[in-house]
Design an enzyme around this catalytic site. Structure first.
Site, PDB file in Angstrom:
ATOM      1  N   CYS A 128       0.792  -1.240   0.000  1.00 27.51           N
ATOM      2  CA  CYS A 128       0.000   0.000   0.000  1.00 27.51           C
ATOM      3  C   CYS A 128       0.819   1.284   0.000  1.00 27.51           C
ATOM      4  CB  CYS A 128      -0.945   0.009   1.181  1.00 27.51           C
ATOM      5  SG  CYS A 128      -2.203  -1.248   1.068  1.00 27.51           S
TER       6      CYS A 128
HETATM    7  C1  UDX Z   1      -1.064   0.270   5.477  1.00 28.29           C
HETATM    8  C2  UDX Z   1      -1.935   1.168   6.366  1.00 28.29           C
HETATM    9  O1  UDX Z   1      -1.446   1.123   7.713  1.00 28.29           O
HETATM   10  C3  UDX Z   1      -3.375   0.727   6.299  1.00 28.29           C
HETATM   11  O2  UDX Z   1      -4.188   1.611   7.055  1.00 28.29           O
HETATM   12  C4  UDX Z   1      -3.788   0.779   4.820  1.00 28.29           C
HETATM   13  O3  UDX Z   1      -5.109   0.539   4.628  1.00 28.29           O
HETATM   14  C5  UDX Z   1      -2.913  -0.166   4.024  1.00 28.29           C
HETATM   15  O4  UDX Z   1      -1.559   0.259   4.152  1.00 28.29           O
HETATM   16  P1  UDX Z   1       0.092  -2.108   5.640  1.00 28.29           P
HETATM   17  O5  UDX Z   1       0.965  -1.590   4.546  1.00 28.29           O
HETATM   18  O6  UDX Z   1      -0.579  -3.417   5.446  1.00 28.29           O
HETATM   19  O7  UDX Z   1      -1.048  -1.046   6.015  1.00 28.29           O
HETATM   20  O8  UDX Z   1       0.981  -2.241   7.011  1.00 28.29           O
HETATM   21  P2  UDX Z   1       1.606  -1.177   8.037  1.00 28.29           P
HETATM   22  O9  UDX Z   1       1.590  -1.811   9.372  1.00 28.29           O
HETATM   23  O10 UDX Z   1       0.982   0.139   7.909  1.00 28.29           O
HETATM   24  O11 UDX Z   1       3.150  -1.091   7.581  1.00 28.29           O
HETATM   25  C6  UDX Z   1       3.585  -0.545   6.344  1.00 28.29           C
HETATM   26  C7  UDX Z   1       5.084  -0.433   6.342  1.00 28.29           C
HETATM   27  O12 UDX Z   1       5.522   0.619   7.215  1.00 28.29           O
HETATM   28  C8  UDX Z   1       5.846  -1.674   6.809  1.00 28.29           C
HETATM   29  O13 UDX Z   1       6.960  -1.881   5.973  1.00 28.29           O
HETATM   30  C9  UDX Z   1       6.279  -1.339   8.222  1.00 28.29           C
HETATM   31  O14 UDX Z   1       7.438  -2.030   8.628  1.00 28.29           O
HETATM   32  C10 UDX Z   1       6.550   0.164   8.071  1.00 28.29           C
HETATM   33  N1  UDX Z   1       6.482   0.873   9.356  1.00 28.29           N
HETATM   34  C11 UDX Z   1       5.302   0.986  10.030  1.00 28.29           C
HETATM   35  C12 UDX Z   1       7.623   1.496   9.857  1.00 28.29           C
HETATM   36  O15 UDX Z   1       8.706   1.429   9.246  1.00 28.29           O
HETATM   37  N2  UDX Z   1       7.527   2.191  11.031  1.00 28.29           N
HETATM   38  C13 UDX Z   1       6.370   2.315  11.723  1.00 28.29           C
HETATM   39  O16 UDX Z   1       6.369   2.975  12.777  1.00 28.29           O
HETATM   40  C14 UDX Z   1       5.221   1.683  11.210  1.00 28.29           C
END
Ligand code: UDX
Length: 425
Positions: free
Chosen positions: A262
């Protein structure tokens, strides 16, 4: 209520299982007979915590089923959700081919008033310019033959069902009150504020949310990159920053960059849409550029410590997030690619995502445990913060040739493992 859901990816399945759990009768439609079969047998076709048990239970109660037959599924439904993929095309714009096809198929099978709801993430204008147009081109009249809504999802992979069942908010964009009311009724019993908007606003709320979260992570990463050479722990800094109620503590975990299906594509699509609208979204452009650099940082740090040629490097964690087997845009992809380019011998391990990673890198070594990957390794990088890695202890690393460990996520227990370095801490 009787609900039909077109497309059984993460979003479609979480929506289906979530609504069935609330007592709605849900029929999923997909073009893949294997998926349909899996669902009807109560087996979840994707790995997602909590889904297997809930799916089995709803299939057993006849509240959830799947079919290849859209017409039959639609016949008994009052609401038809579209949850098909919206990938980026080669120019970074949202590719509308699946939305286009799904809405044409729905238009061809529509009889009697139904509300069509777009759940897929679509750039502003898509629901009205593609879905509505396709329905009208088939001779259907808005308000009489169909209602139109946009109801974005905010689900994190690895927590998709939990996020569906306990949302922060429910956003319903609609062309008219009747259609919006029907969708709102589906969410009766959910404990979350409901925001009613027009369609374009609902579409934009999804992109703005993901754009902001991606920016928030990138900000934490940038502060981390400044903190590291100064000997400051960015996690302590972000703890202090996040206590400000105007900022909040979530999505400030610095590391090796965001990935997944996403954030990268949604920020890119929003950037392209902004340009198309005549505005140059500099902030979003910088977020993508900075994140791309961040994902290469683990290899950069390793290279500054050793000549990687011929070295055995263990990569722990291949999924883009813990609790998923999804490797799309995972930091491990850039890391393994970089290591191979520098002539390293790469051995990888992940509790769930090895099968999917093998499709991207068939030629590297796959270990059956962290211990096996670490055995004899010259260095190790950790790219996903799986619970399993949080339990690693000093003794698990003792068979390494050198105790060089670069953490891409804040994973290891500081009381158990001493010798490691964070990517930006
Ligand atoms: C995301 C959104 O959170 C969700 O609301 C939307 O509908 C779809 O996209 P997703 O991509 O499935 O969800 O997972 P998410 O937990 O948001 O993590 C995305 C990426 O960000 C991951 O690579 C994660 O490791 C990274 N991340 C997340 C960080 O590097 N730091 C953080 O503090 C949080």
């Amino acid at each position: 209520m009787d609900v039909c859901i077109v497309g059984t990816g993460y979003v479609g399945l979480s929506t289906a299982v979530g609504f069935a759990g609330h007592g709605h009768r849900v029929t999923c439609v997909d073009i893949d007979p294997r998926r349909v079969n899996d669902i009807n047998s109560g087996r979840c076709p994707i790995f997602e915590p909590g889904m297997d048990g809930s799916m089995k239970s709803s299939v057993g109660k006849n509240l959830l089923k799947a079919t290849l037959d859209l017409k039959a599924a639609m016949a008994s439904s009052e609401a038809v959700f579209i949850s098909v993929p919206t990938p980026c095309d080669d120019d970074g714009r949202m590719d509308t081919k699946f939305i286009d096809k799904a809405s044409k198929d729905i238009a061809g099978n529509l009889s009697g008033y139904k509300v069509i709801i777009v759940k897929s993430t679509v750039v502003p204008g898509t629901t009205e310019n593609i879905v509505k147009k396709n329905l009208e081109a088939a001779g259907k009249e808005l308000g009489t033959d169909f209602g139109l809504c946009m109801n974005p999802e905010f689900l994190r992979e690895g927590h998709a069902l939990e996020d569906f069942l306990r949302p922060d908010r429910i956003v319903i964009g609609s062309t008219d009150k009747k259609a919006g009311d029907l969708v709102q009724k589906l969410y009766d019993g959910f404990n979350a504020p409901v925001l009613r908007t027009d369609i374009k606003t609902a579409e934009m709320i999804k992109y703005a949310s993901n754009g902001f979260l991606a920016t928030k992570i990138t900000f934490a990463n940038e502060i981390g990159n400044i903190c590291k050479p100064l000997g400051i722990d960015v996690y302590k800094v972000m703890e202090g920053v996040g206590l400000d109620s105007r900022i909040g503590p979530k999505f400030l975990r610095a590391g090796c960059g965001f990935g997944g299906s996403c954030f990268p594509k949604d920020v890119q699509a929003l950037l392209s849409k902004g340009r198309e609208a005549g505005y140059e979204p500099k902030l979003l452009e910088t977020v993508l550029e900075t994140n791309a650099k961040q994902r290469k940082l683990m290899v950069h740090h390793l290279k500054s410590k050793m000549d990687l040629k011929g070295k055995r490097i263990a990569v722990l964690g291949l999924a883009f997030n813990p609790d998923t087997d999804d490797v799309r845009e995972s930091a491990a992809i850039d890391t393994v690619q970089g290591l191979l380019e520098h002539g390293a011998n790469v051995i990888v391990y992940d509790p769930k995502a090895m099968e999917n990673f093998r499709k991207v890198f068939p030629g590297i070594k796959y270990a059956s445990s962290s211990r096996e990957a670490l055995n004899g390794a010259d260095a190790c990088v950790i790219a996903t913060d799986w619970e399993e890695f949080k339990r690693l202890e000093a003794k698990d690393f003792k068979e390494m040739k050198n105790s060089i460990v670069i953490e891409g996520r804040r994973t290891l227990d500081r009381n158990k493992v001493k010798s490691f370095e964070g990517v930006c801490w």
